[in-house]
Motif scaffolding. Sequence first.
Motif, short mmCIF file in Angstrom:
data_model
loop_
_atom_site.label_atom_id
_atom_site.label_comp_id
_atom_site.label_asym_id
_atom_site.label_seq_id
_atom_site.Cartn_x
_atom_site.Cartn_y
_atom_site.Cartn_z
N GLU A 170 0.81 -1.21 0.00
CA GLU A 170 0.00 0.00 0.00
C GLU A 170 0.85 1.26 0.00
O GLU A 170 0.41 2.32 -0.44
N SER A 171 2.06 1.16 0.54
CA SER A 171 2.97 2.30 0.59
C SER A 171 4.39 1.75 0.71
O SER A 171 4.61 0.54 0.64
N LEU A 172 5.35 2.65 0.90
CA LEU A 172 6.74 2.22 1.11
C LEU A 172 7.02 1.87 2.56
O LEU A 172 8.06 1.29 2.85
N LYS A 173 6.14 2.23 3.45
CA LYS A 173 6.40 2.09 4.88
C LYS A 173 6.75 0.66 5.26
O LYS A 173 5.96 -0.27 5.07
N GLY A 174 7.96 0.50 5.80
CA GLY A 174 8.39 -0.80 6.28
C GLY A 174 8.99 -1.71 5.23
O GLY A 174 9.47 -2.80 5.55
N TYR A 175 9.00 -1.28 3.96
CA TYR A 175 9.51 -2.13 2.89
C TYR A 175 10.96 -1.76 2.54
O TYR A 175 11.40 -0.63 2.72
N ASN A 176 11.66 -2.76 2.00
CA ASN A 176 13.08 -2.58 1.66
C ASN A 176 13.24 -2.04 0.24
O ASN A 176 12.49 -2.40 -0.67
N PHE A 177 14.24 -1.20 0.08
CA PHE A 177 14.56 -0.59 -1.21
C PHE A 177 16.08 -0.58 -1.33
O PHE A 177 16.77 -0.09 -0.43
N ILE A 178 16.61 -1.14 -2.41
CA ILE A 178 18.06 -1.22 -2.60
C ILE A 178 18.49 -0.33 -3.75
O ILE A 178 17.88 -0.32 -4.82
N LEU A 179 19.56 0.44 -3.53
CA LEU A 179 20.17 1.30 -4.54
C LEU A 179 21.58 0.80 -4.79
O LEU A 179 22.29 0.42 -3.85
N THR A 180 22.02 0.80 -6.08
CA THR A 180 23.31 0.20 -6.41
C THR A 180 24.20 1.17 -7.20
O THR A 180 24.48 0.96 -8.39
N PRO A 181 24.69 2.24 -6.56
CA PRO A 181 25.59 3.16 -7.26
C PRO A 181 26.95 2.53 -7.51
O PRO A 181 27.41 1.68 -6.74
N THR A 182 27.60 2.96 -8.60
CA THR A 182 28.92 2.41 -8.96
C THR A 182 29.98 3.48 -9.11
O THR A 182 31.15 3.16 -9.30
N THR A 183 29.59 4.75 -9.06
CA THR A 183 30.55 5.86 -9.19
C THR A 183 30.25 6.89 -8.12
O THR A 183 29.19 6.85 -7.48
N ALA A 184 31.15 7.85 -7.95
CA ALA A 184 30.94 8.91 -6.96
C ALA A 184 29.69 9.74 -7.28
O ALA A 184 28.87 10.01 -6.37
N PRO A 185 29.47 10.16 -8.55
CA PRO A 185 28.24 10.89 -8.85
C PRO A 185 26.98 10.07 -8.58
O PRO A 185 25.97 10.60 -8.10
N GLU A 186 27.03 8.77 -8.90
CA GLU A 186 25.88 7.92 -8.63
C GLU A 186 25.64 7.78 -7.14
O GLU A 186 24.49 7.71 -6.69
N THR A 187 26.71 7.74 -6.37
CA THR A 187 26.56 7.65 -4.91
C THR A 187 25.92 8.90 -4.35
O THR A 187 25.06 8.84 -3.47
#
Length: 288
Positions: free
Chosen positions: A122-139
Motif C-alpha cells: 500500500e505504501s513504502l512504509k516498512g519495505y526494503n529498497f536497494i540502490l546500487t551506485p557504482t561511481t561517486a556521482p551515482e553515490t
Amino acid sequence: MKIGILGGSGKMGQWFGRFLTENGHQVWLWGRNPSKLAPIATRLGVQAATRPDMLGDMDCLIISVPIDTFEDTLRELAPFTKPDQLVFDLCSVKERPVELMHQYLPHCRTLGTHPVFGPGAESLKGYNFILTPTTAPETDLAQGVKTWLEKQGGNVRLISPEEHDRLMSVVLGLAHFIAIVSADTLLGQNLPGISSAGGTTFRLLDTLTKSVLTEDPGLYASLQVNMPKLPKLEADFIKRATEWAELVKNGDKAEFARRMQTLKDNLARTEPGFEKAYQAMYHLNQPR
C-alpha cells in the motif's frame, strides 16, 4: 518533477505511477501498447506518453520493463534522452542492467534501484529498497534518493550491483525455487483437502507456495534464468536436500538430530533471539 515511467502498464509501473502522483509529481506512462495504456493512465489520473520522443521532456525516467526486453528498451529510448536526465531501473537483477545503462545512456545520470516488494504494497512504509551506485556521482544521487525514500517510510540500503545480485539469488531466486518445487511436490500427492488438515507450519508453507503461484510464470522464469549466481546456489540446495533425505531414508535419527542442533547453535551465534520466529510464525498464520 515530471516523471516518465516506461512499462507503465505493468503492475510495478502502475504502482509507481500511483505512488508518485500521490506524492505531488507529474507522471506520464509509456508503453508499447497505447490502447492498453490509455485506460490505465485515466484510472490513475496520469498522462499517457503516446510517442517515445515525449520522454525527452521528462526530468526523470523510470524503466519498469522485464529484464528480457531491457536492452531493447534502452536502445529505443537512448535517442530521445537528454544530458543529465535522471534514469532509474526497477529490475530485480542489477549487474547487467547497470552495465547496459552505462553503455546506452552515458550522458544521463543513471542509478540501479530495486524495490524489494510487490505491487500489493500500500505504501513504502516498512519495505526494503536497494540502490546500487557504482561511481561517486551515482553515490551522491543515491544518497539524495535514499533520503527521499526514507521520508516515505522505506528501509534503504546502498550496495554494489554484484552484492545485490548475490543477495537476490537467495532472497528471490532460492525462495521462489523452493516454493515452486514445494508446490509441485504437494500437488503431486493428490490429497484433496490437505490445507484444512495442516497445522501452523504447513499453513505457512501453503501460503508461500500459493502466493508464488499467483505470479506471472514468465516473469519468474525470467528471474530464474537471469540470475547468473543462482544455478550454483540451487545446486547446493539440492545437494543438501539429498543429504538430509538420505538421513531420513536410512533412519539415522541421531545424525539428523546432531545436524539440526548444529544449525540451531550456529544460528544462535549469528542471530541471537531467533527463537522468537516460532511465535512470529503463529502470528502470521492466525486462523481467519
